[in-house]
Design a protein around this motif. Structure first.
Motif, PDB file in Angstrom:
ATOM      1  N   GLN A   1      38.341  33.823  39.862  1.00 23.27           N
ATOM      2  CA  GLN A   1      37.935  35.153  40.328  1.00 23.27           C
ATOM      3  C   GLN A   1      38.639  35.502  41.638  1.00 23.27           C
ATOM      4  O   GLN A   1      39.169  36.611  41.800  1.00 23.27           O
ATOM      5  CB  GLN A   1      36.420  35.190  40.548  1.00 23.27           C
ATOM      6  N   GLU A   2      38.645  34.538  42.559  1.00 16.07           N
ATOM      7  CA  GLU A   2      39.299  34.769  43.846  1.00 16.07           C
ATOM      8  C   GLU A   2      40.808  34.919  43.673  1.00 16.07           C
ATOM      9  O   GLU A   2      41.450  35.715  44.369  1.00 16.07           O
ATOM     10  CB  GLU A   2      38.986  33.611  44.797  1.00 16.07           C
TER      11      GLU A   2
ATOM     12  N   THR B   1      35.584  40.745  40.366  1.00 13.67           N
ATOM     13  CA  THR B   1      34.194  40.327  40.462  1.00 13.67           C
ATOM     14  C   THR B   1      33.867  39.321  39.357  1.00 13.67           C
ATOM     15  O   THR B   1      34.621  39.156  38.388  1.00 13.67           O
ATOM     16  CB  THR B   1      33.256  41.533  40.328  1.00 13.67           C
ATOM     17  N   ALA B   2      32.701  38.675  39.495  1.00 13.72           N
ATOM     18  CA  ALA B   2      32.268  37.687  38.501  1.00 13.72           C
ATOM     19  C   ALA B   2      32.039  38.338  37.142  1.00 13.72           C
ATOM     20  O   ALA B   2      32.389  37.773  36.097  1.00 13.72           O
ATOM     21  CB  ALA B   2      30.994  36.990  38.981  1.00 13.72           C
TER      22      ALA B   2
ATOM     23  N   ALA C   1      37.644  26.193  38.244  1.00 11.01           N
ATOM     24  CA  ALA C   1      36.321  26.805  38.233  1.00 11.01           C
ATOM     25  C   ALA C   1      36.444  28.319  38.117  1.00 11.01           C
ATOM     26  O   ALA C   1      37.457  28.917  38.513  1.00 11.01           O
ATOM     27  CB  ALA C   1      35.563  26.432  39.509  1.00 11.01           C
ATOM     28  N   SER C   2      35.409  28.929  37.576  1.00 14.01           N
ATOM     29  CA  SER C   2      35.411  30.383  37.407  1.00 14.01           C
ATOM     30  C   SER C   2      35.574  31.090  38.752  1.00 14.01           C
ATOM     31  O   SER C   2      36.320  32.075  38.866  1.00 14.01           O
ATOM     32  CB  SER C   2      34.110  30.832  36.738  1.00 14.01           C
ATOM     33  N   LYS C   3      34.895  30.576  39.772  1.00 11.80           N
ATOM     34  CA  LYS C   3      34.972  31.214  41.083  1.00 11.80           C
ATOM     35  C   LYS C   3      36.392  31.161  41.632  1.00 11.80           C
ATOM     36  O   LYS C   3      36.870  32.125  42.266  1.00 11.80           O
ATOM     37  CB  LYS C   3      34.004  30.532  42.053  1.00 11.80           C
ATOM     38  N   THR C   4      37.070  30.057  41.396  1.00 12.63           N
ATOM     39  CA  THR C   4      38.459  29.927  41.858  1.00 12.63           C
ATOM     40  C   THR C   4      39.354  30.958  41.198  1.00 12.63           C
ATOM     41  O   THR C   4      40.198  31.598  41.849  1.00 12.63           O
ATOM     42  CB  THR C   4      38.982  28.510  41.555  1.00 12.63           C
TER      43      THR C   4
ATOM     44  N   ARG D   1      34.093  37.521  33.676  1.00  9.32           N
ATOM     45  CA  ARG D   1      33.426  37.105  32.445  1.00  9.32           C
ATOM     46  C   ARG D   1      33.797  38.030  31.286  1.00  9.32           C
ATOM     47  O   ARG D   1      33.953  37.573  30.142  1.00  9.32           O
ATOM     48  CB  ARG D   1      31.907  37.108  32.655  1.00  9.32           C
TER      49      ARG D   1
END
Length: 227
Positions: free
Chosen positions: A62-63, A68-69, A57-60, A73
């Protein structure tokens, strides 16, 4: 006054779709590494995705990168744009040096698929004799119904689908017509098999005949008077 052509705005691409698409061209991604771009860590993460793995996932990500998101992107969009530009300009970025063939075989007893490497790619309508499968499928003579190509990483997979029997151009056209008219659903065709499907189409498109044939009347010849 002429108006300058304006390209229609393109809908945004989901991040998960971009990641999935890029994961299918990992050798090409490797050629984009080390160019001094900030997205290098993203390339490494995408190349680590296995063929059976689910895209992270994108959030994974990013972390994992500590960004930042919006920055993530930006990395992803820039990488995708550079990838499209690279494959559009240089034929050496995408190279499919490994060629495999998979043949999907239909038979009246059972179906089977097998991997191989063929010296040539058979064309639609050509005959293919597979007598070594007759015990499993119940058939030995086939014809090529469809040929497709799947490109992934450095491999080109040629997918050949064959049907039992011999190619008949007229039957091929009738079957296409029946499918187009909604009179031959896939389930029905699969249930009937090749030979029953031929009988079905023959009856479906059989020309109506009159109950009784009209009597033959010879043509009337003009009468000539003797002199």
């Amino acid at each position: 006054m002429r108006h300058r052509y304006q390209e229609r705005p393109k809908p945004p691409i989901k991040a998960s779709k971009i990641i999935y698409c890029l994961s299918l061209a990992r050798p090409a991604l490797a050629k984009l590494q080390g160019k001094g771009k900030p997205y290098d860590p993203l390339i490494e993460a995408i190349m680590a995705i296995g063929p059976d793995d689910k895209s992270p996932a994108s959030k994974t990500l990013q972390e994992q990168f500590g960004i930042t998101a919006s920055r993530f992107r930006k990395w992803l969009d820039t990488l995708h744009e550079d990838f499209i530009a690279a494959i559009s300009a240089d034929a050496d970025v995408l190279q499919y040096t490994n060629v495999e063939h998979i043949v999907h075989v239909r038979g009246k007893r059972d179906g089977v698929s097998f991997l191989c490497r063929l010296p040539i790619i058979p064309r639609v309508g050509e005959g293919l004799e597979l007598w070594f499968l007759m015990g499993e499928t119940g058939e030995g003579a086939y014809y090529v119904e469809d040929v497709r190509y799947e490109l992934s990483d450095d491999k080109m997979l040629v997918i050949v689908s064959v049907r039992p029997g011999y190619f008949d151009a007229y039957f091929w056209q009738l079957r296409a017509r029946a499918k187009f008219e909604g009179k031959l659903p896939y389930e029905l065709e699969d249930e009937m098999g090749e030979y029953r499907t031929q009988d079905y189409l023959r009856k479906l498109y059989e020309s109506p005949r009159p109950a009784t044939a009209p009597a033959y009347t010879p043509p009337t010849l003009p009468f000539k008077r003797r002199r």
